[in-house]
Motif scaffolding. Sequence first.
Motif, PDB file in Angstrom:
ATOM      1  N   ASP A  48       4.041  16.917  27.597  1.00 19.03           N
ATOM      2  CA  ASP A  48       3.640  16.827  29.093  1.00 19.03           C
ATOM      3  C   ASP A  48       2.906  15.932  29.452  1.00 19.03           C
ATOM      4  O   ASP A  48       1.660  15.885  29.433  1.00 19.03           O
TER       5      ASP A  48
ATOM      6  N   THR B  67       0.941  20.844  38.016  1.00 20.03           N
ATOM      7  CA  THR B  67       1.759  21.332  36.891  1.00 20.03           C
ATOM      8  C   THR B  67       1.186  20.628  35.348  1.00 20.03           C
ATOM      9  O   THR B  67       1.682  21.293  34.488  1.00 20.03           O
TER      10      THR B  67
ATOM     11  N   SER C  59       7.140  15.193  33.072  1.00 20.68           N
ATOM     12  CA  SER C  59       6.640  16.294  33.586  1.00 20.68           C
ATOM     13  C   SER C  59       7.222  17.495  32.955  1.00 20.68           C
ATOM     14  O   SER C  59       6.812  18.760  33.055  1.00 20.68           O
TER      15      SER C  59
ATOM     16  N   ARG D 251       9.745  19.259  33.824  1.00 13.26           N
ATOM     17  CA  ARG D 251      10.116  20.284  34.848  1.00 13.26           C
ATOM     18  C   ARG D 251      11.673  20.610  34.968  1.00 13.26           C
ATOM     19  O   ARG D 251      12.196  21.537  35.030  1.00 13.26           O
ATOM     20  N   ASN D 252      12.378  19.475  34.277  1.00 15.07           N
ATOM     21  CA  ASN D 252      13.896  19.543  34.288  1.00 15.07           C
ATOM     22  C   ASN D 252      14.500  19.881  32.826  1.00 15.07           C
ATOM     23  O   ASN D 252      15.521  20.249  32.971  1.00 15.07           O
TER      24      ASN D 252
END
Length: 492
Positions: A96, A104, A142, A144-145
Motif C-alpha cells: 500500500d 485509505t 492504493s 483498492r482494485n
Amino acid sequence: MSDEKIFSLNQSNVRFLFITANTGSIFEKPELLTTWLLEFGNLLRRHPSDFIALHCQEVGGKDYEKYMHTLDQFINDLLQIPELSSDFNRHRLYFDSDYASQETFTALGCAYFIRQNLSVQQWNFTNSTFQSVVNRHIFAGSLRNVQTLRKEKYPREFFPEAKWSRKGTTQTRWLINGFIFDLLNVHLFHDASNLLAAERSPSIYSKCRRNALEYTLQNLPMDPSGKHVPYVIFGDFNFRLDAHRLVEHISDKRADLIDKIKEKNSDEIAKIIIRNEDNKPKLTIEKKEFNLHDNHDAFFNTNTRQAHTFDFESSLFHDYVYEYDITFPPSYPYSEEHHEARSYLRARCPAWCDRILLSHSLKNVVDTKVNKPSYDLMGYDTCVGDHKPVYLSLTMGLVQDINDNIQSMKNLTFTSNHLATELHMSDKMKTRSHEMEASISTNFEDLIMKKVPFLPAINNNNDDDHRTVLAHHIFYANIKHTFIRFIRESPV
C-alpha cells in the motif's frame, strides 16, 4: 485399509514461516537495508519452509513522501535473495504505497512466497471463489482494485485524539489441502506521549488499541459455509508495558525523590525525574524520553523476564488468540547505530510491539512433534532498524476429508466457469471471439478436455501499479492438466 493408514495418507505437514517487520527505518536509512536482507536470508536458511509470509508496516518510512520511491529497490532486492529466487516459483506481493489517498493509506505491505511443490489456492474477495496460485504477482499503489486482498484503515474515531495516521489491517485467505485460513497484517496505535501513558493503568492508548483489535477480530468474514476461519494475525500491535505500574515498581517511595516539573506558565507536567537517596537520577520521563539511565539496557535486555511481568495487553485477547511463550527481549525501540545492535533508544519504554498471534482453531493444527515452534527475534546481534523483526516457524498438520474434496471440485468448476465468462467479455479477447467460442465451454466435462488460456484479469480502470512477473513471460494453464494435477494431489 486401516483407519490409521487412511489418516496417514490424508496428512500433509506444511512448514510455515511467519515474519512481522516494521520496515520504517530501512526505508529512511537505506544503508540498513543490506544488513536487513542478509539477516532475512539467514533466517530462511535456518528455517526451511514451504510457505513464507512477511508482513511489513511503515512501508516508505515515517517520511513516506520522501522515501516511498525506494520501495522498488526493496522489492527487487528482496526477490534476489537466493533462497527465494531458486526455491519459490510463486509469490503474491502487496504494498500500500499510494500516500496521496490519505483516507485509505495504511503503508502496510505483505509478501507471500510459495514453494514449488505446494498446491495452494487463494480467495478472491470480489468473486467469492478460490483460485489456484500459479504465477507471480506484485501489486503496489492504493490496492483498492486488488481482488485477493482486503484492506481497511481504522475509522478516525478509533484513533487517540481522533488524529488520523497510517494504521489499519489487511487480510488474505488461503486454501491448502482443504484447510482454509486467514493471514492478517495489523498496525495499531503507538504511545504518542510517555507522560500520558504513565498517568494511569491501563493507559488511554491501550484502550484505543484494544477497541481497534476487538473490532478487527469480531468483524472477520466467515467462510462460505458460515463458519469462523482459523487465522494468524501478525504485525506491529504497538503493545506497550504498563508504564504506570512499571514506574511504581522502579521507584522506592520510601527513599526515592520524585520531581514533577511543569511547563512554563502551565499546570501541565513536562518532565518526571525519579532520584535515589543519593540524589542520582534513576528514571527520567518526558513526552519522548524514557530513560532508566545506568540500568536501562540491563533491565530490558538482560532482565527480560522481570520486564515481561508488565506486559498485559495481549492477555486481554486470550479468548481470541494464542501466543507462544516470549523468551526474547523487547522488539522496540533499538538503536539504529551499527555498533549498538543490542542497545535501546531512550525515547520510548522498550516493549514487545511486534507479535505473532494464532487463533485457537489454527493453533490446534500445529504439529509440535514434527517441528517444535520457534518464536524469536531476527537480527538480534545486528542493527536492522528500531524494530527487530519477529518470526514464528512452525509446521501444520493439514488434514483433508472427502467433503473438502467435493467442495474444492465445486470451487474449481465455479472458477473455470467464471474464467470463461471473463475471457469472453474481455475487450482484449473480443477480437478472438470465434476462436474462444470454439475452445471454451461452461460444461465441466468439456472444460477438462480442452485447453483454456489462463491469463491475469485485466482491469483498464485499475489505478494500481500492477506488475506481473511470469517465469516464461506468458504462463498458460491447461484446465485439463489442472484437473489431473488436482486429482493426483488430492489425498486418497
